[in-house]
Design an enzyme around this catalytic site. Structure first.
Site, PDB file in Angstrom:
ATOM      1  CG  HIS A 301      -1.860  -1.011   1.263  1.00  0.00           C
ATOM      2  ND1 HIS A 301      -3.141  -1.161   0.349  1.00  0.00           N
ATOM      3  CD2 HIS A 301      -2.116  -2.133   2.065  1.00  0.00           C
ATOM      4  CE1 HIS A 301      -3.757  -2.104   0.619  1.00  0.00           C
ATOM      5  NE2 HIS A 301      -3.423  -2.700   1.505  1.00  0.00           N
ATOM      6  CB  CYS A 344      -2.390   3.875  -4.136  1.00  0.00           C
ATOM      7  SG  CYS A 344      -3.646   2.735  -4.481  1.00  0.00           S
TER       8      CYS A 344
END
Length: 472
Positions: A301, A344
């Site tokens: 992430h 991301c």
């Protein structure tokens, strides 16, 4: 003795903190936006908080205080420079070589310093249509922060600033134009192979094509190709969701880079400290001197300019890469160092179960300010940073088939390396592949983004064995 040095250093920082007012702290915070994790910057209350973050990210220590000298110079606190052993003139001399604050961030800060109260009123009136009704900025700096958060002003798009400045003040417009000229000059230097600058983005690859044809290639014919690290963070300690499908990506990367001749090492579920320790371990490896290149792939992430450790603490991408500069890792000097990041880099959005975003899902309020890939990359030669997505956006991962970006990267390497294509041509094909993809509902798209300081073509030798995809 070391304890005395450390104590004296921290006393100096406290003295500097005591001489800074709230506006100075706000300015420091703004100038550090591209260097420090946004989540942590949000909680800054004092200059000491900023100093702590700079030390944690290894920008500031007893031996090297230039980053702080640069920041004090930028906010015109010249009298405090002597506490660090600097003068205004000395900082000016060193800025070109050691400066960390980007041209873009400097331009925005200078604008904020030169916008008068009357100008601010006019600008707010002109932009009223795009400003939140309940959030009228109190200062020019807050206005610029707001425009960045809304994506209306970015490093590569200052059109709105130009239009507003044109109507309000020719002097302000000239500052924006100076930034554009400096940025264009930087890009022009880069296409001629100047290694100390950051290259521009994929849209400009074609502009550099003629130059690149004249370039020689990196030496890739040694007995050992190099090491490839794969850090695969799947499970997290608290709020972050399990990254289903990521093990498929890690397995595919291991197969493809092994096929390309690299010694692959895979690490799973590392904390932020373990990632930093791992980088230090590999930085010190003497075996690099007998290798052609170094590759590192990180699947996790992330947020703007950073990735999450298993402990849900952010690690700066720039800090990770800086371990392998020629100064920090002489064994890899003049050799290509490639980093591929599947994470991301912006707004978190809730996706269908079929497709998940590699971002923090629970906290929808953390809208971070932008840091572009060209600022994540060390300002030194021979680096390539391949990002799964452009800044400010999520990247997608199928919970069974793996991430769009990693799967496209592995597919294109297997297809195009046997044809003798160089890495930038391959990444352009990856952009095209991912850009065509769409989620099950037809509503979500993604565009990868490389940044690089390569000085030569990077071409993998053609393997003798068929690609892994043809062995099934």
């Amino acid at each position: 003795m070391e304890d005395n040095v450390s104590l004296k250093f921290r006393q100096q920082l406290l003295l500097i903190d005591e001489n800074l007012v709230a506006e100075d702290v706000a300015a420091l915070k703004f100038l550090c936006t591209d260097l420090l994790p946004f989540k942590k910057l949000e909680n800054v209350k004092s200059a000491v908080d900023i100093f702590q973050l700079l030390m944690a990210e290894e920008y500031l220590n007893e031996e090297d205080t230039f980053i702080l000298a640069e920041l004090l110079y930028k906010i015109k606190c010249h009298s405090l420079l002597k506490k660090l052993g600097y003068t205004k003139e000395k900082v000016q001399e060193c800025l070109h070589e050691k400066g960390r604050v980007s041209l873009y961030r400097q331009m925005l800060y200078e604008l904020s310093e030169n916008i008068t109260n009357e100008m601010l009123k006019d600008i707010i009136f002109l932009l009223q249509y795009c400003l939140p009704k309940r959030r009228i900025p109190l200062s020019a700096l807050e206005l610029l922060i707001l425009l960045e958060k809304q994506g209306l002003v970015t490093e590569n798009n200052v059109q709105m600033l130009e239009e507003v400045c044109m109507k309000v003040s020719p002097d302000l417009l000239e500052r924006v134009n100076c930034y554009k000229r400096a940025k264009d000059n930087k890009a022009a230097s880069l296409t001629q192979g100047f290694s100390e600058m950051n290259l521009e983005l994929p849209a400009e690859f074609s502009n550099a094509e003629n130059e690149s044809k004249k370039m020689t290639s990196y030496k890739m014919d040694g007995p050992h190709r190099g090491f490839c690290l794969v850090i695969n963070n799947v499970n997290f300690d608290r709020c972050l969701q399990e990254r289903k499908g990521s093990c498929k990506d890690a397995g595919e990367l291991e197969r493809v880079f092994t096929w390309l001749g690299l010694d692959v090492r895979t690490y799973t579920d590392l904390t932020s400290l373990e990632i930093k320790d791992l980088m230090r371990t590999w930085q010190q490896l003497q075996d690099h001197k007998d290798r052609d290149c170094f590759i590192c792939c990180i699947l996790s992430h992330g947020e703007s300019g950073a990735i999450y450790g298993k402990d849900e603490e952010l690690v700066s991408i720039r800090m990770i890469m800086s371990h392998f500069t020629a100064k920090q890792c002489p064994q890899l000097a003049d050799k290509p160092k490639l980093f591929f990041i599947q994470a991301c880099q912006g707004k978190e959005i809730q996706c269908p179960v079929y497709v998940e975003g590699d971002a923090r899902i629970p906290d929808l309020t953390s809208m971070q300010q932008s840091i572009s890939p060209s600022e994540s990359i060390p300002e030194e030669a021979d680096f390539l940073l391949g990002m799964a997505t452009i800044d400010g956006y999520v990247s997608f991962r199928h919970i069974e088939q793996g991430a769009w970006y990693i799967q496209a990267l592995c597919s294109k390497l297997q297809l195009l390396v046997p044809r003798g294509e160089d890495i930038l041509s391959i990444l352009t094909e990856v952009n095209e592949d991912v850009g065509r993809r769409v989620d099950r509902l037809g509503t979500k798209k993604q565009m990868p983004q490389p940044a690089y300081t390569l000085r030569r073509k990077f071409i993998f030798p053609i393997p003798r064995d068929p690609p892994p995809s043809q062995k099934h």
